[in-house]
Design an enzyme around this catalytic site. Structure first.
Site, PDB file in Angstrom:
ATOM      1  N   ARG A 193       0.042  -1.270  -6.675  1.00  0.00           N
ATOM      2  CA  ARG A 193      -0.969  -3.210  -5.777  1.00  0.00           C
ATOM      3  C   ARG A 193      -1.988  -4.246  -6.321  1.00  0.00           C
ATOM      4  O   ARG A 193      -1.304  -5.567  -6.526  1.00  0.00           O
ATOM      5  CB  ARG A 193      -1.358  -2.536  -4.673  1.00  0.00           C
ATOM      6  CG  ARG A 193      -1.548  -3.253  -3.768  1.00  0.00           C
ATOM      7  CD  ARG A 193      -2.093  -3.127  -2.479  1.00  0.00           C
ATOM      8  NE  ARG A 193      -3.162  -3.275  -1.377  1.00  0.00           N
ATOM      9  CZ  ARG A 193      -2.511  -4.417  -0.500  1.00  0.00           C
ATOM     10  NH1 ARG A 193      -1.552  -4.545  -0.776  1.00  0.00           N
ATOM     11  NH2 ARG A 193      -3.712  -4.562   0.284  1.00  0.00           N
ATOM     12  N   HIS A 207      -4.751  -9.058   3.770  1.00  0.00           N
ATOM     13  CA  HIS A 207      -6.129  -9.053   3.747  1.00  0.00           C
ATOM     14  C   HIS A 207      -6.802  -9.809   5.343  1.00  0.00           C
ATOM     15  O   HIS A 207      -6.456 -10.544   4.671  1.00  0.00           O
ATOM     16  CB  HIS A 207      -6.741  -8.985   2.964  1.00  0.00           C
ATOM     17  CG  HIS A 207      -6.869  -8.147   1.359  1.00  0.00           C
ATOM     18  ND1 HIS A 207      -7.104  -8.493   0.053  1.00  0.00           N
ATOM     19  CD2 HIS A 207      -7.034  -6.723   0.985  1.00  0.00           C
ATOM     20  CE1 HIS A 207      -6.983  -7.797  -1.053  1.00  0.00           C
ATOM     21  NE2 HIS A 207      -6.251  -6.411   0.549  1.00  0.00           N
ATOM     22  N   TYR A 240     -10.414 -10.366  -7.065  1.00  0.00           N
ATOM     23  CA  TYR A 240      -9.034 -10.336  -7.712  1.00  0.00           C
ATOM     24  C   TYR A 240      -9.464 -11.404  -8.710  1.00  0.00           C
ATOM     25  O   TYR A 240      -8.595 -11.923  -9.800  1.00  0.00           O
ATOM     26  CB  TYR A 240      -7.312 -10.114  -7.585  1.00  0.00           C
ATOM     27  CG  TYR A 240      -7.298  -9.783  -6.764  1.00  0.00           C
ATOM     28  CD1 TYR A 240      -6.673  -8.514  -7.455  1.00  0.00           C
ATOM     29  CD2 TYR A 240      -7.123  -8.597  -5.560  1.00  0.00           C
ATOM     30  CE1 TYR A 240      -6.635  -6.930  -6.964  1.00  0.00           C
ATOM     31  CE2 TYR A 240      -6.777  -8.069  -4.926  1.00  0.00           C
ATOM     32  CZ  TYR A 240      -6.211  -6.795  -5.675  1.00  0.00           C
ATOM     33  OH  TYR A 240      -6.114  -6.004  -5.105  1.00  0.00           O
ATOM     34  N   LYS A 259      -2.733  -2.236   8.195  1.00  0.00           N
ATOM     35  CA  LYS A 259      -3.986  -1.616   8.659  1.00  0.00           C
ATOM     36  C   LYS A 259      -3.812  -2.134  10.148  1.00  0.00           C
ATOM     37  O   LYS A 259      -3.647  -3.288   9.971  1.00  0.00           O
ATOM     38  CB  LYS A 259      -5.132  -1.515   7.870  1.00  0.00           C
ATOM     39  CG  LYS A 259      -4.609  -0.804   6.580  1.00  0.00           C
ATOM     40  CD  LYS A 259      -5.956  -1.139   5.264  1.00  0.00           C
ATOM     41  CE  LYS A 259      -6.549  -0.013   4.610  1.00  0.00           C
ATOM     42  NZ  LYS A 259      -7.857  -0.595   3.507  1.00  0.00           N
ATOM     43  N   ARG A 299       0.968  -0.791   0.179  1.00  0.00           N
ATOM     44  CA  ARG A 299      -0.460   0.091   0.070  1.00  0.00           C
ATOM     45  C   ARG A 299       0.685   1.119  -0.213  1.00  0.00           C
ATOM     46  O   ARG A 299       2.008   0.711   0.054  1.00  0.00           O
ATOM     47  CB  ARG A 299      -0.838   0.413   1.317  1.00  0.00           C
ATOM     48  CG  ARG A 299      -2.262  -1.188   1.592  1.00  0.00           C
ATOM     49  CD  ARG A 299      -2.401  -1.257   2.894  1.00  0.00           C
ATOM     50  NE  ARG A 299      -3.565  -2.430   2.915  1.00  0.00           N
ATOM     51  CZ  ARG A 299      -3.164  -3.161   3.502  1.00  0.00           C
ATOM     52  NH1 ARG A 299      -2.485  -3.273   4.560  1.00  0.00           N
ATOM     53  NH2 ARG A 299      -5.027  -3.767   3.713  1.00  0.00           N
ATOM     54  N   HIS A 310      -1.613   1.571  -5.945  1.00  0.00           N
ATOM     55  CA  HIS A 310      -2.965   0.896  -5.749  1.00  0.00           C
ATOM     56  C   HIS A 310      -2.465  -0.323  -7.356  1.00  0.00           C
ATOM     57  O   HIS A 310      -3.589  -1.060  -7.192  1.00  0.00           O
ATOM     58  CB  HIS A 310      -4.702   1.265  -5.742  1.00  0.00           C
ATOM     59  CG  HIS A 310      -4.305   0.517  -4.322  1.00  0.00           C
ATOM     60  ND1 HIS A 310      -4.031   0.837  -2.793  1.00  0.00           N
ATOM     61  CD2 HIS A 310      -5.735  -0.385  -3.654  1.00  0.00           C
ATOM     62  CE1 HIS A 310      -4.955   0.138  -2.034  1.00  0.00           C
ATOM     63  NE2 HIS A 310      -5.591  -0.224  -2.393  1.00  0.00           N
TER      64      HIS A 310
END
Length: 301
Positions: free
Chosen positions: A246, A269, A278, A174, A150, A243
């Site tokens: 990514r 994630h 994806y 995150k 990220r 992004h």
């Protein structure tokens, strides 16, 4: 409600947001816009008051807005504003129930992230790098694509965290969660070139791996601007942003391995449902191959 009008109640609520909860003026303005729109609709289409409105009426309002082309995210925000209004009314003992608790906004179709084909990315990454900024930018792009980082993760990296003799890197994502990501050969070579030049740019005692010409940690907007410039030089019609790199990282891995769990771990994630988008991208690729290659699928020219 002691004879107060809807407008008066709304004014009191907005005053509560501004002075008790100390919300930003723009946020208060958003609440005002959402609720004034609802109150105007109620006056024009429904014979109810703030005190007597029910869930069915709220659902009618949301349905009308949706038919007008308003998306799910906007409607969800409007419902959030309405719920906040009724929480305040309940606290003030002006109503006995909230009509919006069980109402859900229509889902907005999830947009598939844009990606670059592998040959497009190679063209970007193989661009000659001679100037200091070109070498720094090349290292950033290589690392984005190599590790699926990220933007926030890349700019937060410190020089001491990147060891060129190993092919992996620990990043903080995150929720302050750490994960280990791979650093490919090309990315390590690009980082090695940048580290040779970094001492001539970085301010003394600056810990950041990537710095601006001012010598301090590079700002996320600077990274975005530099990628935009690279896209313009390369003539990429769809542009280039962190992004996208990514997304390309994840898509290219799935096309080769089909290991969704591994890609989930590499991307950091928490929910595999986030990663599953994806698989749709991968199917798009397969569908394109099918259309181009299958004898009964080829379009007549």
């Amino acid at each position: 409600m002691a004879g107060e009008t809807s407008a008066q109640l709304l004014a009191r609520f907005l005053d509560h947001l501004a002075h008790e909860r100390r919300l930003a003026p723009l946020t208060v303005a958003n609440y005002r816009r959402d609720l004034e729109r609802l109150l105007a609709w109620l006056e024009a289409h429904a014979e109810v008051t703030i005190e007597t409105i029910d869930g069915e009426t709220v659902q009618r309002y949301i349905g009308a807005r949706h038919r007008d082309g308003i998306g799910g995210r906007t409607l969800q925000r409007e419902l959030s504003s309405l719920r906040a209004f009724y929480r305040w009314l309940l606290r003030e003992e002006l109503v006995t129930a909230s009509p919006a608790l069980d109402i859900r906004a229509p889902k907005t179709p999830r947009k598939l992230p844009r990606t670059l084909e592998a040959d497009q990315l190679c063209a970007v990454l193989d661009r000659p790098r001679e100037e200091v900024l070109e070498i720094r930018d090349g290292a950033m792009i290589e690392l984005f694509y190599s590790a699926g980082l990220r933007l926030s993760e890349l700019v937060a990296l410190d020089l001491a965290e990147v060891a060129l003799e190993v092919d992996e890197l620990e990043v903080v994502g995150k929720g302050a969660k750490t994960r280990r990501v791979p650093v490919g050969r090309k990315a390590r070579e690009a980082l090695r070139q940048w580290r040779l030049l970094r001492p001539f740019v970085a301010a003394p005692e600056e810990p950041a791996l990537f710095v601006s010409l001012r010598g301090t940690r590079i700002h996320p907007r600077t990274v975005q601007a530099r990628l935009t410039q690279w896209a313009q030089v390369q003539g990429l019609a769809q542009g280039l942003h962190p992004h996208m790199l990514r997304h390309s990282f994840a898509t290219h891995l799935l096309e080769s391995s089909a290991d969704l769990r591994a890609v989930q771990e590499l991307l950091g994630h928490a929910d595999i449902g986030t990663t599953q988008i994806y698989t749709h991208l991968d199917f798009q690729h397969l569908a394109q191959v099918y259309d181009q290659a299958h004898p009964r699928a080829k379009r007549r020219r």
